[in-house]
Design an enzyme around this catalytic site. Sequence first.
Site: not given
Length: 268
Positions: A26, A29, A145, A147, A178, A203
């Site tokens: 996933d 772009v 995530y 930053r 996750k 990962g």
Amino acid sequence: MGLGTKIRLSRLFSHRSGNLFGGAVDHFVGYGNVREGGLADLPGALKRVMAGEPDYISIQPGAARHLWPAYAGKAALVIQAGCFTPDDRISQLIATPEDAVRYGADALAVAIPVRGDTEGHYIRWLTDTVNAAARFEMPVVAHVYPRDYSNGCKIVFTPDEIAYAVRIGFETGVDVIKVGYTGDFDSFKETVATCPVPIVIAGGPKTEDLLGALTQTSEALRAGAKGAVVGRNLWGHGDTTMAARAFKRVIHDGMAPQDALAAAAREP
């Protein structure tokens, strides 16, 4: 948690080990040049990941529409709704819980960055998605995530920031979180122990070799993680199918990383 949510979550964690192994294809772009890397041939990458028999696949909605019919029923489907770049050049939600229902998905993933001036915007993404998903009993998987802006803008995996990312996840009400592995066993174990929902590791960041990725996965599992959803360290190390088989042996069988790598390499 209602019956529908429980049933869908059971499809994600369907293996008798109680852990999950997911393949992430996933990476939209916004992540870079689509002519290079392991996802340059997205149909081929998905085929190679699926040959390794993951428990679920996380994929963008448009790609799922075109590619998933060939694999329906062979793994759980998780639609990725979040689309962002760390510098906020791209910042869009591209799928809703209703879209996930229409696609026959088992969960909706929402990837967000935290920290920085736009953090509240992304937290609202999660909160609104959780509230909307409740109507459909659709589980929400948060990919969070952190930053760091001390030298430009980059994603980080330090113990404090990962603990913060996990707290954001469960305080917004998601069903699975996750996050990246910190590389520090004790701090990660503490974070997992204080989280009321399952944590699986991302990962990334991409390791120098597959053994390094398997090792960090094994450590995270010993610290209490309930599996891994792997992208770059799955399709970015050459033999994607072999890598998937090695991850499965670590995640589902508790095999030592070196042994898992050797066993997977021997498979035809």
